[in-house]
Design a protein around this motif. Structure first.
Motif, PDB file in Angstrom:
ATOM      1  N   ASP A   1       0.855  -1.186   0.000  1.00 34.93           N
ATOM      2  CA  ASP A   1       0.000   0.000   0.000  1.00 34.93           C
ATOM      3  C   ASP A   1       0.898   1.245   0.000  1.00 34.93           C
ATOM      4  O   ASP A   1       2.082   1.154   0.309  1.00 34.93           O
ATOM      5  CB  ASP A   1      -0.875  -0.026   1.263  1.00 34.93           C
ATOM      6  CG  ASP A   1      -2.025   0.970   1.216  1.00 34.93           C
ATOM      7  OD1 ASP A   1      -2.223   1.625   0.170  1.00 34.93           O
ATOM      8  OD2 ASP A   1      -2.734   1.103   2.236  1.00 34.93           O
TER       9      ASP A   1
ATOM     10  N   LYS B   1       0.370   4.673   1.885  1.00 28.23           N
ATOM     11  CA  LYS B   1      -0.610   5.290   2.777  1.00 28.23           C
ATOM     12  C   LYS B   1      -0.555   6.816   2.807  1.00 28.23           C
ATOM     13  O   LYS B   1      -1.554   7.468   3.075  1.00 28.23           O
ATOM     14  CB  LYS B   1      -0.416   4.766   4.209  1.00 28.23           C
ATOM     15  CG  LYS B   1      -0.939   3.350   4.404  1.00 28.23           C
ATOM     16  CD  LYS B   1      -1.326   3.073   5.850  1.00 28.23           C
ATOM     17  CE  LYS B   1      -2.081   1.775   5.982  1.00 28.23           C
ATOM     18  NZ  LYS B   1      -1.230   0.624   6.346  1.00 28.23           N
TER      19      LYS B   1
ATOM     20  N   GLY C   1      -6.440   6.624   3.481  1.00 26.17           N
ATOM     21  CA  GLY C   1      -6.899   5.236   3.422  1.00 26.17           C
ATOM     22  C   GLY C   1      -6.020   4.391   2.507  1.00 26.17           C
ATOM     23  O   GLY C   1      -6.062   3.156   2.567  1.00 26.17           O
TER      24      GLY C   1
ATOM     25  N   TYR D   1      -6.490  -9.842   7.266  1.00 28.01           N
ATOM     26  CA  TYR D   1      -5.477  -8.970   6.639  1.00 28.01           C
ATOM     27  C   TYR D   1      -4.316  -8.823   7.606  1.00 28.01           C
ATOM     28  O   TYR D   1      -4.512  -8.374   8.739  1.00 28.01           O
ATOM     29  CB  TYR D   1      -6.155  -7.642   6.348  1.00 28.01           C
ATOM     30  CG  TYR D   1      -5.318  -6.449   5.942  1.00 28.01           C
ATOM     31  CD1 TYR D   1      -4.212  -6.020   6.669  1.00 28.01           C
ATOM     32  CD2 TYR D   1      -5.680  -5.688   4.833  1.00 28.01           C
ATOM     33  CE1 TYR D   1      -3.497  -4.897   6.300  1.00 28.01           C
ATOM     34  CE2 TYR D   1      -4.969  -4.556   4.462  1.00 28.01           C
ATOM     35  CZ  TYR D   1      -3.880  -4.175   5.211  1.00 28.01           C
ATOM     36  OH  TYR D   1      -3.181  -3.043   4.849  1.00 28.01           O
TER      37      TYR D   1
ATOM     38  N   ASN E   1      -6.334  -6.553  10.123  1.00 24.14           N
ATOM     39  CA  ASN E   1      -7.658  -6.067   9.757  1.00 24.14           C
ATOM     40  C   ASN E   1      -8.546  -7.282   9.553  1.00 24.14           C
ATOM     41  O   ASN E   1      -8.070  -8.343   9.130  1.00 24.14           O
ATOM     42  CB  ASN E   1      -7.622  -5.220   8.481  1.00 24.14           C
ATOM     43  CG  ASN E   1      -6.937  -3.872   8.714  1.00 24.14           C
ATOM     44  OD1 ASN E   1      -7.029  -3.303   9.805  1.00 24.14           O
ATOM     45  ND2 ASN E   1      -6.233  -3.375   7.723  1.00 24.14           N
TER      46      ASN E   1
ATOM     47  N   ARG F   1     -10.822  -7.902   7.393  1.00 26.61           N
ATOM     48  CA  ARG F   1     -11.538  -7.690   6.127  1.00 26.61           C
ATOM     49  C   ARG F   1     -10.521  -7.540   4.995  1.00 26.61           C
ATOM     50  O   ARG F   1      -9.317  -7.437   5.246  1.00 26.61           O
ATOM     51  CB  ARG F   1     -12.309  -6.387   6.253  1.00 26.61           C
ATOM     52  CG  ARG F   1     -11.335  -5.306   6.740  1.00 26.61           C
ATOM     53  CD  ARG F   1     -11.879  -3.925   6.805  1.00 26.61           C
ATOM     54  NE  ARG F   1     -10.889  -3.045   7.397  1.00 26.61           N
ATOM     55  CZ  ARG F   1      -9.879  -2.484   6.753  1.00 26.61           C
ATOM     56  NH1 ARG F   1      -9.718  -2.694   5.455  1.00 26.61           N
ATOM     57  NH2 ARG F   1      -9.006  -1.710   7.375  1.00 26.61           N
TER      58      ARG F   1
ATOM     59  N   GLY G   1      -8.454  -5.464   2.337  1.00 29.50           N
ATOM     60  CA  GLY G   1      -7.898  -4.108   2.389  1.00 29.50           C
ATOM     61  C   GLY G   1      -8.366  -3.297   1.194  1.00 29.50           C
ATOM     62  O   GLY G   1      -8.733  -3.834   0.158  1.00 29.50           O
ATOM     63  N   ASP G   2      -8.330  -1.999   1.357  1.00 35.85           N
ATOM     64  CA  ASP G   2      -8.703  -1.079   0.285  1.00 35.85           C
ATOM     65  C   ASP G   2      -7.615  -0.020   0.197  1.00 35.85           C
ATOM     66  O   ASP G   2      -7.454   0.732   1.152  1.00 35.85           O
ATOM     67  CB  ASP G   2     -10.057  -0.438   0.643  1.00 35.85           C
ATOM     68  CG  ASP G   2     -10.636   0.375  -0.497  1.00 35.85           C
ATOM     69  OD1 ASP G   2      -9.890   0.694  -1.438  1.00 35.85           O
ATOM     70  OD2 ASP G   2     -11.838   0.692  -0.438  1.00 35.85           O
ATOM     71  N   PRO G   3      -6.810   0.028  -0.851  1.00 35.65           N
ATOM     72  CA  PRO G   3      -6.945  -0.560  -2.177  1.00 35.65           C
ATOM     73  C   PRO G   3      -6.113  -1.815  -2.452  1.00 35.65           C
ATOM     74  O   PRO G   3      -5.787  -2.072  -3.608  1.00 35.65           O
ATOM     75  CB  PRO G   3      -6.481   0.582  -3.076  1.00 35.65           C
ATOM     76  CG  PRO G   3      -5.418   1.300  -2.288  1.00 35.65           C
ATOM     77  CD  PRO G   3      -5.738   1.071  -0.831  1.00 35.65           C
TER      78      PRO G   3
HETATM   79  N1  GLY Z   1      -5.224  -0.104   2.848  1.00 37.15           N
HETATM   80  C1  GLY Z   1      -5.260  -0.321   4.246  1.00 37.15           C
HETATM   81  C2  GLY Z   1      -6.533  -0.809   4.771  1.00 37.15           C
HETATM   82  O1  GLY Z   1      -7.393  -1.289   4.064  1.00 37.15           O
HETATM   83  O2  GLY Z   1      -6.727  -0.739   5.975  1.00 37.15           O
END
Ligand code: GLY
Ligand code: AMP
Length: 420
Positions: free
Chosen positions: A213, A215, A227, A270, A286, A288, A290-292
Motif C-alpha cells: 500500500d 498510505k 486510506g 489482513y 484487519n 476484512r 484491504g482497500d486498495p
Molecule cells: N489499505 C489499508 C486498509 O485497508 O486498511
C-alpha cells in the motif's frame, strides 16, 4: 446465486467485478454501492451500518449469501445477526472482528501466543501513558487508539510535545470517541511494509498474493496518512523465504490463537506486516479485505472467487484449489483535491465511458455518483485506476496511461506508486 455486497468503495467494486465472472452468480445487489458499482450491480439505498434493514432485505429477496466487506458493520455484529436469521454470510463474527476493532485485544493476543509484534503497553489515562513514554525515552514513540478510527488512529510522535498532543486529543478531546479511551504505546519498528490478505475458514489459512500500500498522501511518502493512495502486487520485498516464515510464525499461529480463544475467524484476515531487521512482525490486523489492496490482488486470482467464498463459509477451505496468475498488478488512486482533509463533491468526471471504464485498464469506483450517463465525484478517494502486466513496470505504465485519460477538477494522485 443472488448475492448482497455490503459497502460502497473501490474494494467492493473490485469484489463485485470478480464475483460476477462466475456464471453461477446471477444477481448482485450492493448496499449502498456507488455510481460506478451501479453499472455492475443493483444498488440498494441501505446504509452499510443498518443491520436490521440488511437482514430484512436479505430475507425478502432470498439472498443466498451476504458479503460484509467494511470494518464497521463487522465490528457491530452484522454477520452474527445474519446468521441468527438463517442467512449465510462471508465475514467474521463480532468477537472475531475484535482482532481489528480493538488494538488492545490484538496486542494481548499476540503477546499471549508469541506472535512477533512491536513491544507495547496499554494505558487508560494520558498522564501514565506520557510518563511511560518519557521513561522509555525512545523516539519516535508510536501511540495508537484502541478502537476503529478510520485509519487515522496511529500517531508517530517525534517528541514530548507531539506525544502530549496526541494523547490529549485521543483521550481527553475524544476525537475518535470511545475508540480513544484506551491507547497502546508501542516500540517504533523499521523496514518495508507488506500487506498479506488471507482466506481463512477458522482452521485453514490460505494467504493470497502479497501487495504494498502507499498510505501517505503525497509523493515520496510525505504528507498525512490516507486510506491508501495506490497499491502494487506482488510486493517486491516479500520473498518466498519470508512468506514461509510468515506462514509458520504469524499466519498459522494467529488463526490457531483465535480458535483457542473461542473466536474462530472466518473470512478475510489482513496481515499488515513490517519486515524488520529482526524478522517479520505484525503492525496490525484487519478483519476484512484491504482497500486498495483488493484492487490489485483479486485481478490476479484465477480460481472463481465465489468458490473460495463458499469454501470459507462452509468450512472446507482445506480442499479448495486456489490459483494465481504469475503477473503483476498496479492501482493508482485518483482522489479529490484536498483529500484526506476537506474536499468538494459533485464535480464531473470526463474520460470514462458509460460503464465508468476506459479501454485496456479497469477503473474501480471508490467515490462516484452516476446520473444521465455521466459520473461525478462523491468522495475523497474517487477512482482506483488498475492494470495488470507481465512485469510491474508494464502494469504501472498501463495504469498511469489510464490516469492521464481521466479528468476532474482538482484531481490528485501520486506519481510514484511502485517506485520503491
Ligand atoms: N489499505 C489499508 C486498509 O485497508 O486498511
Ligand atoms: P496501522 O493503522 O496500525 O496500520 O498504522 C498505520 C501506519 O503507521 C502503518 O502502516 C505504519 O506505517 C505505521 N506504524 C504503525 N505502527 C508502527 C510501529 N510500531 N512502528 C513503525 N511504524 C508504525
Amino acid at each position: 446465486m443472488k448475492l448482497l455486497m455490503i459497502g460502497g468503495g473501490g474494494r467492493e467494486h473490485a469484489l463485485i467485478r470478480k464475483l460476477k465472472e462466475s456464471p453461477r452468480v446471477e444477481t448482485i445487489y450492493c448496499a449502498p454501492g456507488n455510481g460506478g458499482i451501479s453499472r455492475d450491480a443493483q444498488c440498494v439505498a441501505i446504509s452499510a451500518m443498518d443491520i436490521d434493514s440488511v437482514v430484512a432485505f436479505s430475507k425478502e429477496n432470498q439472498i443466498d449469501l451476504v458479503f460484509v466487506a467494511p470494518d464497521d458493520p463487522l465490528a457491530a455484529g452484522m454477520v452474527d445477526a445474519l446468521e441468527a436469521a438463517g442467512i449465510r454470510a462471508f465475514g467474521p463474527s463480532k468477537l472475531a472482528a475484535e482482532i481489528e476493532s480493538s488494538k488492545v485485544f490484538s496486542k494481548n493476543l499476540m503477546k499471549k501466543y508469541g506472535i512477533p509484534t512491536a513491544r507495547y503497553e496499554v494505558f487508560d489515562a494520558p498522564e501514565t501513558a506520557l510518563s511511560y513514554i518519557l521513561e522509555q525515552n525512545a523516539w519516535p514513540a508510536v501511540i495508537k487508539a484502541d478502537g476503529l478510527a478510520l485509519g487515522k488512529g496511529v500517531v508517530i510522535a517525534q517528541n514530548e510535545a507531539e506525544a502530549r498532543d496526541a494523547l490529549h486529543s485521543m483521550m481527553e478531546d475524544k476525537i475518535f470517541g470511545e475508540s480513544g479511551s484506551r491507547v497502546v504505546v508501542e516500540e517504533f519498528l523499521t523496514g518495508p511494509e507488506v500487506s498479506v490478505l488471507a482466506f481463512t475458514d477458522g482452521e485453514t489459512v490460505r494467504p493470497m498474493v502479497s501487495s504494498m500500500d502507499h498510505k501517505r498522501a503525497y509523493d515520496g511518502d510525505k504528507g498525512p496518512n490516507t486510506g491508501g493512495m495506490g497499491t502494487i502486487s506482488p510486493n517486491p520485498y516479500y520473498t518466498a523465504e519470508i512468506a514461509k516464515r510468515c506462514m509458520e510464525e504469524i499466519f498459522l499461529p494467529t488463526v490457531r490463537a483465535m480458535q483457542q480463544e473461542g473466536r474462530p475467524f472466518k473470512g478475510c484476515l489482513y496481515f499488515g506486516l513490517m519486515l524488520t531487521p529482526n524478522g517479520p512482525k505484525v503492525i496490525e490486523y484487519n478483519s476484512r479485505f484491504g482497500d486498495p489492496e483488493t484492487q490489485v490482488v483479486l485481478p490476479r486470482l484465477k480460481t472463481p472467487l465465489i468458490e473460495i467464498v463458499e469454501a470459507v463459509v462452509n468450512g472446507t477451505l482445506a480442499q479448495q484449489e486456489i490459483e494465481w496468475e504469475d503477473n503483476a498488478c498496479a492501482c493508482v488512486v485518483m482522489a479529490s483535491g484536498g483529500y484526506p482533509k476537506s474536499y468538494p463533491k459533485g464535480l464531473e468526471i470526463t474520460g470514462l465511458d458509460d460503464n465508468g471504464q476506459i479501454p485496456g485498464v479497469t477503473v474501480y469506483h471508490a467515490g462516484t455518483s452516476y446520473k444521465d450517463g455521466k459520473f461525478f465525484t462523491a468522495g475523497g478517494r474517487v477512482l482506483g485506476v488498475t492494470a495488470c502486466g507481465n512485469t510491474l513496470a508494464a502494469a504501472l505504465q498501463k495504469a498511469y496511461d489510464g490516469v492521464h485519460r481521466i479528468h476532474f477538477e482538482g484531481a490528485h494522485y501520486r506519481k510514484d506508486i511502485g517506485h520503491k
